[in-house]
Design a protein around this motif. Structure first.
Motif, PDB file in Angstrom:
ATOM      1  N   ALA A  35      91.558  58.287 -59.195  1.00  0.00           N
ATOM      2  CA  ALA A  35      91.333  56.873 -58.882  1.00  0.00           C
ATOM      3  C   ALA A  35      90.056  56.374 -59.543  1.00  0.00           C
ATOM      4  O   ALA A  35      89.994  55.233 -60.032  1.00  0.00           O
ATOM      5  N   TYR A  36      89.044  57.216 -59.572  1.00  0.00           N
ATOM      6  CA  TYR A  36      87.786  56.858 -60.246  1.00  0.00           C
ATOM      7  C   TYR A  36      88.026  56.610 -61.732  1.00  0.00           C
ATOM      8  O   TYR A  36      87.513  55.644 -62.312  1.00  0.00           O
ATOM      9  N   PHE A  37      88.820  57.481 -62.369  1.00  0.00           N
ATOM     10  CA  PHE A  37      89.144  57.280 -63.778  1.00  0.00           C
ATOM     11  C   PHE A  37      89.860  55.949 -63.995  1.00  0.00           C
ATOM     12  O   PHE A  37      89.566  55.207 -64.941  1.00  0.00           O
ATOM     13  N   VAL A  38      90.803  55.643 -63.106  1.00  0.00           N
ATOM     14  CA  VAL A  38      91.575  54.409 -63.234  1.00  0.00           C
ATOM     15  C   VAL A  38      90.675  53.182 -63.059  1.00  0.00           C
ATOM     16  O   VAL A  38      90.730  52.239 -63.864  1.00  0.00           O
ATOM     17  N   VAL A  39      89.863  53.185 -62.021  1.00  0.00           N
ATOM     18  CA  VAL A  39      88.980  52.044 -61.763  1.00  0.00           C
ATOM     19  C   VAL A  39      87.967  51.882 -62.899  1.00  0.00           C
ATOM     20  O   VAL A  39      87.645  50.759 -63.310  1.00  0.00           O
ATOM     21  N   SER A  40      87.456  52.997 -63.420  1.00  0.00           N
ATOM     22  CA  SER A  40      86.529  52.927 -64.552  1.00  0.00           C
ATOM     23  C   SER A  40      87.190  52.270 -65.757  1.00  0.00           C
ATOM     24  O   SER A  40      86.581  51.431 -66.441  1.00  0.00           O
ATOM     25  N   ALA A  41      88.433  52.653 -66.027  1.00  0.00           N
ATOM     26  CA  ALA A  41      89.161  52.084 -67.153  1.00  0.00           C
ATOM     27  C   ALA A  41      89.404  50.594 -66.951  1.00  0.00           C
ATOM     28  O   ALA A  41      89.256  49.791 -67.887  1.00  0.00           O
ATOM     29  N   LEU A  42      89.772  50.213 -65.735  1.00  0.00           N
ATOM     30  CA  LEU A  42      89.992  48.793 -65.453  1.00  0.00           C
ATOM     31  C   LEU A  42      88.702  47.998 -65.601  1.00  0.00           C
ATOM     32  O   LEU A  42      88.713  46.845 -66.053  1.00  0.00           O
ATOM     33  N   ASP A  43      87.593  48.609 -65.224  1.00  0.00           N
ATOM     34  CA  ASP A  43      86.297  47.956 -65.386  1.00  0.00           C
ATOM     35  C   ASP A  43      85.997  47.735 -66.864  1.00  0.00           C
ATOM     36  O   ASP A  43      85.551  46.656 -67.274  1.00  0.00           O
ATOM     37  N   ILE A  44      86.240  48.748 -67.686  1.00  0.00           N
ATOM     38  CA  ILE A  44      86.021  48.622 -69.132  1.00  0.00           C
ATOM     39  C   ILE A  44      86.896  47.518 -69.718  1.00  0.00           C
ATOM     40  O   ILE A  44      86.473  46.789 -70.630  1.00  0.00           O
ATOM     41  N   LEU A  45      88.100  47.377 -69.180  1.00  0.00           N
ATOM     42  CA  LEU A  45      89.035  46.374 -69.679  1.00  0.00           C
ATOM     43  C   LEU A  45      88.841  45.008 -69.014  1.00  0.00           C
ATOM     44  O   LEU A  45      89.647  44.099 -69.216  1.00  0.00           O
ATOM     45  N   ASN A  46      87.763  44.885 -68.211  1.00  0.00           N
ATOM     46  CA  ASN A  46      87.470  43.626 -67.513  1.00  0.00           C
ATOM     47  C   ASN A  46      88.653  43.156 -66.673  1.00  0.00           C
ATOM     48  O   ASN A  46      89.037  41.982 -66.685  1.00  0.00           O
ATOM     49  N   ALA A  47      89.246  44.098 -65.946  1.00  0.00           N
ATOM     50  CA  ALA A  47      90.433  43.776 -65.154  1.00  0.00           C
ATOM     51  C   ALA A  47      90.261  44.088 -63.672  1.00  0.00           C
ATOM     52  O   ALA A  47      91.241  44.168 -62.943  1.00  0.00           O
ATOM     53  N   LEU A  48      89.034  44.251 -63.216  1.00  0.00           N
ATOM     54  CA  LEU A  48      88.810  44.566 -61.806  1.00  0.00           C
ATOM     55  C   LEU A  48      89.212  43.418 -60.882  1.00  0.00           C
ATOM     56  O   LEU A  48      89.430  43.626 -59.687  1.00  0.00           O
ATOM     57  N   GLY A 100      89.675  66.719 -40.385  1.00  0.00           N
ATOM     58  CA  GLY A 100      90.243  67.961 -40.888  1.00  0.00           C
ATOM     59  C   GLY A 100      89.970  68.212 -42.351  1.00  0.00           C
ATOM     60  O   GLY A 100      90.501  69.152 -42.930  1.00  0.00           O
ATOM     61  N   GLY A 101      89.154  67.369 -42.976  1.00  0.00           N
ATOM     62  CA  GLY A 101      88.908  67.488 -44.409  1.00  0.00           C
ATOM     63  C   GLY A 101      87.811  68.461 -44.753  1.00  0.00           C
ATOM     64  O   GLY A 101      87.168  69.044 -43.887  1.00  0.00           O
ATOM     65  N   ILE A 102      87.593  68.612 -46.053  1.00  0.00           N
ATOM     66  CA  ILE A 102      86.546  69.501 -46.544  1.00  0.00           C
ATOM     67  C   ILE A 102      85.850  68.812 -47.712  1.00  0.00           C
ATOM     68  O   ILE A 102      86.494  68.386 -48.669  1.00  0.00           O
ATOM     69  N   GLY A 103      84.539  68.682 -47.624  1.00  0.00           N
ATOM     70  CA  GLY A 103      83.792  67.965 -48.649  1.00  0.00           C
ATOM     71  C   GLY A 103      83.776  68.711 -49.977  1.00  0.00           C
ATOM     72  O   GLY A 103      83.612  69.930 -50.027  1.00  0.00           O
ATOM     73  N   HIS A 104      83.941  67.975 -51.057  1.00  0.00           N
ATOM     74  CA  HIS A 104      83.981  68.534 -52.407  1.00  0.00           C
ATOM     75  C   HIS A 104      82.960  67.785 -53.257  1.00  0.00           C
ATOM     76  O   HIS A 104      82.906  66.560 -53.244  1.00  0.00           O
ATOM     77  N   LEU A 105      82.137  68.539 -54.009  1.00  0.00           N
ATOM     78  CA  LEU A 105      81.045  67.918 -54.758  1.00  0.00           C
ATOM     79  C   LEU A 105      81.540  66.936 -55.812  1.00  0.00           C
ATOM     80  O   LEU A 105      81.035  65.812 -55.914  1.00  0.00           O
ATOM     81  N   ALA A 106      82.532  67.330 -56.613  1.00  0.00           N
ATOM     82  CA  ALA A 106      83.044  66.435 -57.652  1.00  0.00           C
ATOM     83  C   ALA A 106      83.727  65.217 -57.051  1.00  0.00           C
ATOM     84  O   ALA A 106      83.614  64.099 -57.576  1.00  0.00           O
ATOM     85  N   SER A 107      84.422  65.407 -55.943  1.00  0.00           N
ATOM     86  CA  SER A 107      85.075  64.277 -55.270  1.00  0.00           C
ATOM     87  C   SER A 107      84.034  63.316 -54.716  1.00  0.00           C
ATOM     88  O   SER A 107      84.231  62.094 -54.724  1.00  0.00           O
ATOM     89  N   THR A 108      82.916  63.858 -54.250  1.00  0.00           N
ATOM     90  CA  THR A 108      81.841  63.009 -53.735  1.00  0.00           C
ATOM     91  C   THR A 108      81.220  62.194 -54.861  1.00  0.00           C
ATOM     92  O   THR A 108      80.937  61.002 -54.697  1.00  0.00           O
ATOM     93  N   TYR A 109      81.010  62.817 -56.001  1.00  0.00           N
ATOM     94  CA  TYR A 109      80.531  62.078 -57.168  1.00  0.00           C
ATOM     95  C   TYR A 109      81.499  60.955 -57.523  1.00  0.00           C
ATOM     96  O   TYR A 109      81.096  59.807 -57.754  1.00  0.00           O
ATOM     97  N   SER A 110      82.789  61.277 -57.561  1.00  0.00           N
ATOM     98  CA  SER A 110      83.802  60.276 -57.908  1.00  0.00           C
ATOM     99  C   SER A 110      83.814  59.137 -56.900  1.00  0.00           C
ATOM    100  O   SER A 110      83.937  57.965 -57.274  1.00  0.00           O
TER     101      SER A 110
END
Length: 228
Positions: A35-48, A100-110
């Motif tokens: 989702a982070y990749f998708v939102v980043s791409a939409l931001d680059i394309l000025n489509a947010l 019930g979740g588990i924290g993940h470092l890369a997911s937190t960055y995203s």
């Protein structure tokens, strides 16, 4: 050469926010990063302006992992964000989280990067707990692992940890000197940087730590000028 089909790219990206393509459905545990990749791409394309920002941010916050009581904050876990609502600890886990979740470092960055792009102010994030428990992921050699249960330890997660500290404006979540030492240990004979100490240098994936000044970490990394 054909023209860039911006509208088609935007349409495809918007569809990915609703449903993962079949080729990516096996990566559901990394849905937040996708989702982070998708939102980043939409931001680059000025489509947010074509996305429901509140809905997306509410979904991200739903993935925040918090202890069910303060006593659980002392078990060596990491309370950041999980990659997907499908990620859960076993019912036999010693400590139960609120979802019930588990924290993940890369997911937190995203999660933090995505929220930043969407203009969020982080007021709904327990920033202090993220910083405090992220220290549980740093290894004796200065590297970081993604999960408190143990996982890969390499330069990618050092970058994630540094970026988290930068976005939260709080460097208490890492031992900076040890992290810098680990980064320098990853430098190869050709002055490039590998994923781990002794690994082959790579000019693309690990380019951030190879800069003379690591701006994202907000402090200077002094490299041996003879290597350049």
């Amino acid at each position: 050469m054909g023209s860039f089909k911006r509208d088609l790219h935007v349409k495809s990206l918007l569809s990915m926010l609703e449903k993962l393509p079949s080729d990516y459905q096996g990566q559901d545990s990394h849905r937040l990063t996708l989702a982070y990749f998708v939102v980043s791409a939409l931001d680059i394309l000025n489509a947010l302006d074509q996305v429901d920002a509140k809905r997306i941010m509410d979904w991200v916050y739903h993935l925040q992992v918090l202890p069910s009581d303060e006593a659980e904050d002392k078990h060596g876990f990491f309370y950041g964000f999980q990659g997907s609502s499908s990620v859960h600890l076993s019912k036999h886990a010693r400590v139960k989280f609120n979802n019930g979740g588990i924290g993940h470092l890369a997911s937190t960055y995203s999660a933090l990067a995505l929220l930043k792009i969407m203009g969020d102010d982080f007021t709904r994030i327990d920033c202090k707990r993220i910083s405090r428990t992220m220290k549980n992921l740093q290894q004796p050699d200065g590297s970081f692992t993604a999960l408190h249960t143990g996982a890969e330890t390499d330069l990618r997660f050092v970058f994630c940890a540094a970026a988290i500290c930068f976005m939260l404006n709080d460097w208490s979540g890492m031992n900076v000197d040890k992290a810098l030492s680990y980064i320098m240990d990853c430098q190869s004979y050709d002055a490039g940087f590998g994923l781990t100490p002794g690994a082959e240098s790579h000019g693309e994936i690990y380019r951030i730590p190879s800069l003379r000044r690591i701006q994202v970490m907000s402090f200077e990394l002094k490299l041996n000028s003879q290597n350049f």
